[in-house]
Design an enzyme around this catalytic site. Structure first.
Site, PDB file in Angstrom:
ATOM      1  N   GLU A 212     -23.289 -21.465 -31.044  1.00 21.56           N
ATOM      2  CA  GLU A 212     -23.595 -22.835 -30.635  1.00 21.56           C
ATOM      3  C   GLU A 212     -23.676 -23.704 -31.881  1.00 21.56           C
ATOM      4  OE1 GLU A 212     -25.812 -22.563 -26.357  1.00 21.56           O
ATOM      5  OE2 GLU A 212     -27.136 -22.684 -28.076  1.00 21.56           O
ATOM      6  N   GLU A 214     -24.974 -26.529 -33.834  1.00 22.53           N
ATOM      7  CA  GLU A 214     -26.161 -27.377 -33.716  1.00 22.53           C
ATOM      8  C   GLU A 214     -26.557 -27.929 -35.082  1.00 22.53           C
ATOM      9  OE1 GLU A 214     -29.392 -25.833 -31.457  1.00 22.53           O
ATOM     10  OE2 GLU A 214     -28.103 -24.658 -30.122  1.00 22.53           O
ATOM     11  N   ASP A 246     -26.834 -21.259 -33.197  1.00 21.72           N
ATOM     12  CA  ASP A 246     -27.736 -20.588 -32.258  1.00 21.72           C
ATOM     13  C   ASP A 246     -26.913 -19.563 -31.476  1.00 21.72           C
ATOM     14  OD1 ASP A 246     -29.816 -19.960 -30.543  1.00 21.72           O
ATOM     15  OD2 ASP A 246     -29.443 -21.661 -29.217  1.00 21.72           O
ATOM     16  N   ARG A 250     -24.248 -14.720 -23.664  1.00 24.59           N
ATOM     17  CA  ARG A 250     -24.212 -15.448 -22.386  1.00 24.59           C
ATOM     18  C   ARG A 250     -24.500 -14.568 -21.187  1.00 24.59           C
ATOM     19  NH1 ARG A 250     -25.114 -20.290 -24.377  1.00 24.59           N
ATOM     20  NH2 ARG A 250     -23.419 -21.056 -25.711  1.00 24.59           N
ATOM     21  N   THR A 270     -30.372 -16.404 -35.487  1.00 21.63           N
ATOM     22  CA  THR A 270     -30.003 -17.819 -35.579  1.00 21.63           C
ATOM     23  C   THR A 270     -29.656 -18.059 -37.043  1.00 21.63           C
ATOM     24  OG1 THR A 270     -31.650 -18.347 -33.881  1.00 21.63           O
ATOM     25  CG2 THR A 270     -30.776 -20.194 -35.150  1.00 21.63           C
ATOM     26  N   GLU A 387     -18.307 -23.352 -23.114  1.00 18.75           N
ATOM     27  CA  GLU A 387     -17.733 -24.613 -22.625  1.00 18.75           C
ATOM     28  C   GLU A 387     -16.233 -24.660 -22.879  1.00 18.75           C
ATOM     29  OE1 GLU A 387     -19.797 -28.443 -23.765  1.00 18.75           O
ATOM     30  OE2 GLU A 387     -20.981 -26.981 -24.851  1.00 18.75           O
TER      31      GLU A 387
HETATM   32 MN    MN Z   1     -29.052 -23.645 -28.543  1.00 20.79          MN
END
Ligand code: MN
Length: 440
Positions: A212, A214, A246, A250, A270, A387
């Site tokens: 992810e 971020e 992150d 899933r 992380t 996504e």
């Molecule tokens: Mn996150």
């Protein structure tokens, strides 16, 4: 907030800092914690300039920070001190320190001073970076409405965006102990999932490992338990920003997340970039908060403030690149998967901080707060594979001819971030990298 330290005509006597594409020109000066290679413990707080690190502890020992204006700065730069020692200094002192560093590194610095500074300059390739401080608490938000809508569509097709989304910044408490610095390998986690809803759940290596993209921010001055932080003062409590990956399993997340939110699907690792880019360095790149559509409510009064509306956003371009083992073997460079922008977040970092403390929760110096996956409207702006591939249904193609639904073993994920604006020098965040290793 824009001042002489942002002057784009200013150059450094450190040649690599003047390259137009460097992340670390003299206008940036992010803080890092570093160790000199082969000499563990011989390090401390540094500042990045071009391809080099300036050892601030040694500069202090050389008497370069002994002026009244710098107050407690010299005291904070003891040998081995964490970068968070600087986090709760008042803004005036931090600005004075930034001006001092600029004066030492500018090309018009006098020769005798420059000689002293020069001997405390180390090539960045000769040091090992660590996380900048011990992170007491880590919170992760969910502040991109595009990410929330895309992910919500996959998890709950009939009900993608829950009604609370436009009112309350959604977040969860993450795991501070498993935060690692860029360059640390990430072992594929094992966990429980339920790939077949008709069959019992299974336990094993995650088959849907994801990243992810971020951004994180460090709490500067904290607040006492029971006290809150008004939105108008929020940014006085934010020291600076870094990149955050992150990592997310899933399959584990999808099975465990209701009703209490993410747990083991996120807490295995992380990754963060080592450089802490200060709020002052980011001043030229401030933009208005996200423009809400007419059917979206304005924030409640405790999250509303004119200054937040006018300049609560930050224009930071965020790139995700993937490099597979096959690509590396064939000499193919990392492949750009997405480019999103922090300015597209539905909530600003000030609103996240104020909301976090709004119940009297005590934020502490050195806490890390991340924004959640930063995605934009377009397909090329989706900050995670979930996504990007519609839950694994539409794989992406790598230049090696390989396909990816989710991450494979030995894939490397590379996050980059930078700010660009006419009339100012480009500044960057460096990288946040991590290679996936097979499950144990
Ligand atoms: Mn996150």
């Amino acid at each position: 907030m824009i001042n002489s330290t942002h002057d784009s005509t200013m150059n450094s006597w450190v040649g690599s800092a003047n390259h137009p594409e460097t992340d670390f020109p003299i206008q940036n000066l992010p803080y890092v914690y570093f160790d000199r290679s082969g000499a563990d413990g011989d390090g401390g707080i540094g500042v990045l300039i071009g391809d080099a690190v300036l050892d601030l502890t040694r500069c202090r020992e050389d008497g370069l920070f002994a002026s009244e204006e710098l107050g407690d700065v010299a005291w904070t730069l003891q040998k081995g001190a964490a970068v968070s020692n600087l986090f709760d200094l008042d803004q005036e002192t931090l600005s004075a320190f930034r001006r001092r560093l600029v004066a030492l590194l500018r090309d018009d610095c006098d020769e005798p001073t420059r000689k002293i500074v020069e001997r405390n300059l180390i090539s960045a390739s000769d040091v090992r970076f660590d996380i900048p401080c011990e992170i007491g608490d880590y919170t992760d938000f969910y502040c991109s409405i595009f990410h929330a809508t895309n992910v919500g569509t996959l998890f709950r097709p009939d009900n993608p965006l829950l009604p609370n989304y436009s009112w309350v910044p959604i977040g969860y408490h993450g795991r501070a102990s498993s935060i690692v610095v860029s360059g640390t390998d990430v072992v594929r986690p094992r966990g429980q999932g339920r790939p077949d809803p008709e069959a019992p759940p299974v336990f094993g290596p995650s088959r849907r490992l994801d990243y992810e993209m971020e951004v994180g921010f460090y709490v500067g001055k904290g607040n006492d338990l029971g006290e809150t932080i008004p939105i108008g003062n929020a940014e006085e409590h934010i020291f600076g920003l870094c990149l955050v990956n992150d990592w997310s399993a899933r399959d584990v997340q999808g099975w465990e997340y209701q009703p209490l939110g993410p747990f083991l699907g996120k807490s295995f690792a992380t990754s963060i970039s080592p450089a802490v880019v200060t709020m002052e360095a980011l001043a030229p790149f401030r933009v208005p908060a996200f423009e809400r559509s007419e059917d979206q409510p304005g924030p409640l009064p405790y999250l509303s403030h004119d200054e937040n509306e006018e300049s609560g956003g930050i224009d930071i371009k965020l790139d995700v690149l993937i490099s597979s083992q096959k690509m590396r073997n064939e000499g193919i460079g990392p492949h750009l998967v997405s480019r999103s922008n922090l300015k597209d977040l539905y909530w600003t970092i000030g609103q996240m901080l104020t909301h976090h403390a709004s119940n009297g929760c005590n934020l502490q110096t050195g806490d890390l707060i991340a924004t959640g996956t930063v995605s934009g409207k377009d397909k090329s702006e989706r900050g995670c594979l979930l996504e990007m591939t519609f839950g694994g249904k539409e794989p992406i193609e790598l230049p090696s001819g390989e396909e990816r639904k989710f991450l494979e073993d030995f894939d490397e994920v590379i996050l980059r971030g930078f700010c660009k604006r006419d009339g100012f020098r480009r500044i960057g965040f460096g990288e946040c990298r991590g290679v996936v290793l097979p499950a144990k």
